[in-house]
Design a protein around this motif. Structure first.
Motif, PDB file in Angstrom:
ATOM      1  N   VAL A 197      90.054  69.861  59.814  1.00 25.06           N
ATOM      2  CA  VAL A 197      91.419  69.910  59.293  1.00 25.06           C
ATOM      3  C   VAL A 197      91.818  71.350  59.019  1.00 25.06           C
ATOM      4  N   GLU A 198      93.101  71.603  59.146  1.00 24.46           N
ATOM      5  CA  GLU A 198      93.586  72.962  58.925  1.00 24.46           C
ATOM      6  C   GLU A 198      94.076  73.166  57.501  1.00 24.46           C
ATOM      7  N   GLY A 199      94.214  72.067  56.808  1.00 19.32           N
ATOM      8  CA  GLY A 199      94.676  72.162  55.436  1.00 19.32           C
ATOM      9  C   GLY A 199      94.453  70.819  54.768  1.00 19.32           C
ATOM     10  N   ALA A 255      83.590  74.756  44.648  1.00 18.75           N
ATOM     11  CA  ALA A 255      82.168  75.014  44.885  1.00 18.75           C
ATOM     12  C   ALA A 255      81.868  75.244  46.367  1.00 18.75           C
ATOM     13  N   MET A 256      82.591  74.555  47.218  1.00 22.25           N
ATOM     14  CA  MET A 256      82.319  74.692  48.645  1.00 22.25           C
ATOM     15  C   MET A 256      82.972  75.948  49.218  1.00 22.25           C
ATOM     16  N   ASP A 257      83.633  76.660  48.404  1.00 25.41           N
ATOM     17  CA  ASP A 257      84.510  77.781  48.744  1.00 25.41           C
ATOM     18  C   ASP A 257      84.846  77.937  50.222  1.00 25.41           C
ATOM     19  N   LEU A 258      85.543  76.934  50.712  1.00 24.84           N
ATOM     20  CA  LEU A 258      86.052  77.017  52.066  1.00 24.84           C
ATOM     21  C   LEU A 258      87.398  77.713  51.962  1.00 24.84           C
ATOM     22  N   ASP A 259      87.773  78.380  53.007  1.00 27.48           N
ATOM     23  CA  ASP A 259      89.029  79.115  52.898  1.00 27.48           C
ATOM     24  C   ASP A 259      90.216  78.335  53.452  1.00 27.48           C
ATOM     25  N   LEU A 260      90.111  77.021  53.388  1.00 29.76           N
ATOM     26  CA  LEU A 260      91.224  76.191  53.828  1.00 29.76           C
ATOM     27  C   LEU A 260      92.370  76.255  52.836  1.00 29.76           C
ATOM     28  N   PRO A 261      93.599  76.279  53.335  1.00 28.18           N
ATOM     29  CA  PRO A 261      94.703  76.123  52.403  1.00 28.18           C
ATOM     30  C   PRO A 261      94.720  74.685  51.904  1.00 28.18           C
ATOM     31  N   THR A 265     102.102  77.638  55.280  1.00 25.69           N
ATOM     32  CA  THR A 265     100.960  78.501  55.006  1.00 25.69           C
ATOM     33  C   THR A 265     100.166  78.748  56.270  1.00 25.69           C
ATOM     34  N   ALA A 266      99.864  77.685  56.960  1.00 24.58           N
ATOM     35  CA  ALA A 266      99.068  77.791  58.171  1.00 24.58           C
ATOM     36  C   ALA A 266      99.756  78.730  59.150  1.00 24.58           C
ATOM     37  N   GLY A 275      99.163  88.737  57.721  1.00 24.92           N
ATOM     38  CA  GLY A 275      98.130  88.672  56.709  1.00 24.92           C
ATOM     39  C   GLY A 275      98.580  87.754  55.584  1.00 24.92           C
ATOM     40  N   SER A 276      97.689  87.477  54.668  1.00 24.82           N
ATOM     41  CA  SER A 276      98.043  86.611  53.558  1.00 24.82           C
ATOM     42  C   SER A 276      99.110  87.304  52.719  1.00 24.82           C
TER      43      SER A 276
END
Lengths: 351, 351
Positions: free
Chosen positions: B129-131, B147-153, B315-316, B323-324
């Motif tokens: 998934v992208e978000g 905790a999983m610190d994924l950088d998904l929005p 966001t995606a 950049g962010s």
DNA sequence: CGCTCGAATGTGAACGGTCACATTGGGGTA
DNA sequence: TACCCCAATGTGACCGTTCACATTCGAGCG
């Protein structure tokens, strides 16, 4: 200069080949571990597996789907997705599918015109679903499905006389008979039936059950009132009905309409069940706390969802394995028996 | 001998190259038509398009995802999927996503232990998934996500003081204040609050709103009662509460519990709103037909769903483009104002 | 002792799109 | 008229996996 990336390709997730390299095997061996192929030495397997966890490897579903041309996806076609029954079934479908490692996607039929039905089906087709569960049981949906004559396996969660190859259902007719019988047994003779929308197959089945039971017991039947499942409609139907008080009981095709009915009856200064008895259908969780608590017919939506998946996955597997066969298989699987829940909204009629 | 297949490869669906051959162009030109690239002659485009419809061509999503490494998929993380609020939001999310040509998949958190939360998240991650939209707003889910610190929005549909980068919500606190204010304005002073489960962020927000409003108006606050969203719980809570009748009104954190409360109150021989006023929260469709019709706070679940998608897709897109940036963007978008719906379950307290 | 066989593993080509980079063939401009 | 540029199109590689088909090596057997 800019060839920063510490290891692996720019941000891309690790692939089967990355794992292979780290584990000192070929990519094919990694693939075999993934699909647990028999002839892999235990030592090799565990080495590969440990590299996988270390790299946080996740198989790329798209790549797999591409080469196998199997999506491992089940589509759910639904209208009224936010209502209790469908929502419960969908939840069960998702859980069951997950166990089989299938993905579930749903498509909503927004209107009831041909076009929006086609759009929903197309959406599912675009995802290359391997099978479909139809929860939006309008007759029209089936017509559309038939018209597109795709050779996908599909299952409907509603009984239908017409398409019984695919149907799987709570025995709606039986449920309706139970409700009706209960009213007749209590001594009611003037009984109305409030149905769902006329193109809903399950509404039709409930109506049929009602009429059959009335006929069997020689109770004079009344013309069914065509509803739309909403409490709002139940309320207005109740108001209309009460203008001529020629009945002592109503069997509503779902709990929401029953709620509306009770509201109307009480607005008219009458009592449920003192003056009029009401039976619903579905047993939504709130029904036990209506005032009075609602007598209704419980259907096991979750069970239905689970069976749909097993049927679909079974079919898919069978089709892959051998030629088509076994239409009448899973004999007991196809119908779930509903249950009458007697609560406070029904009583003997006043004299 | 067996080289039957009339045209095309064994059963495989037509590909971009099949279309290209038929239309007398290169596969790349077909691709350009698909992505409506500007420099394609109109005549070429229409020729390709007509071949597509003739062959009933459908782009293969897996292939596309593979090469672009974008899945165009949004994940929804939810518990209580079959309840009215979440179900409505999900429906809206699906519709909005469809318009953006995104696919929605949902994952249910079955228990509330770490493991089943992780399993649900993993399921979504497996689909690349992208978000994510988080509708199961237990604090624990956020912890797991962090905790999983994924950088998904990701976006949550509940307000939370802690994670306000991502939150998008009906202003729960405001809603709670509206409900409480209504009771105070009517003259109630003994007011109880029945909350949702303590680790639900939105339950917390409603409780906070309740306490703030009570404080602002100098009404002595009472200890909140921790509920679980079900009518069943509302019923038992009501029974307990009625053993000491030191109140004239209750603000319930959702409509189902309010229904249970009313049931208990009536079982005790008391009247709503004559003896006790009750306010709910959500405005489920049935609320208007409760007896008495329920005064409650309406939240626009669908709107929330739509905004979640636009935020996520935005966001995606932004992330891909530049950049962010723009954390505080979409100022008005982030909060939806709830509305108090006054019906029959509230009145001035008896003297 | 040479041969066959099967267990364990490797090699290269798909799958159906997109991407990066040609390659054409006018039209405008110096 | 030579040149450049751009619109319109083509070519081949690549994404991450599985499939079909090698290859290797040791055990069992005549």
């Amino acid at each position: 200069m800019t060839e920063a990336a510490p290891e692996g390709r720019r941000g891309r997730a690790p692939s089967i080949r990355d794992v292979a390299r780290e584990a000192g095997v070929s990519h094919q061996t990694v693939s075999r571990v993934l699909n647990d192929h028999p002839s892999i030495r235990d030592e090799t397997r565990s080495r590969v597996l440990s590299v996988m966890t270390r790299l946080n490897y996740r198989p790329n579903r798209a790549a797999r789907a591409l080469v196998t041309s199997r999506s491992r996806t089940i589509g759910v076609l639904t209208s009224s997705r936010s209502e209790y029954g469908p929502a419960s079934s969908i939840k069960a479908i998702e859980e069951a599918a997950l166990l089989e490692d299938y993905l579930v996607i749903t498509a909503n039929v927004v209107g009831d015109d041909e076009e929006s039905i086609a759009r929903a089906i197309t959406h599912l087709l675009d995802q290359a679903v391997e099978g479909m569960v139809v929860i939006a049981p309008q007759v029209r949906v089936f017509d559309a499905l038939a018209a597109m004559d795709l050779d996908l396996p599909f299952v409907t969660l509603q009984s239908t006389g017409r398409l019984n190859d695919h149907s799987l259902s709570v025995d709606q007719m039986m449920g309706a008979r139970l409700a009706t019988r209960h009213l007749i047994d209590l001594g009611h003779r003037g009984i109305y039936h409030l149905t769902g929308p006329q193109d809903w197959i399950e509404a039709e089945a409930r109506m049929e059950g009602f009429l059959l039971e009335m006929g069997d017991r020689d109770v004079p039947t009344t013309a069914p009132i065509l509803g739309d499942w909403t409490a709002e409609f139940g309320y207005y139907a109740g108001r209309e009905l009460l203008r001529v008080r020629d009945f002592t009981a109503i069997f509503s095709s779902n709990d929401q309409m029953a709620l509306g009915l009770i509201h109307a009856i009480r607005d008219a200064g009458l009592d449920v069940p003192g003056d009029i008895s009401v039976v619903g259908f579905d047993d939504i969780p709130e029904a036990a706390h209506f005032w009075p608590p609602l007598t209704t017919v419980r259907q096991d939506f979750a069970e239905l969802g689970r069976r749909a998946v097993s049927l679909l996955v079974g079919t898919a597997a069978a089709e892959t394995a051998a030629g088509s066969e076994g239409e009448g298989s899973h004999p007991g699987l196809r119908s779930v028996t509903p249950e009458l829940i007697v609560r406070g909204s029904t009583a003997r009629p006043a004299l």
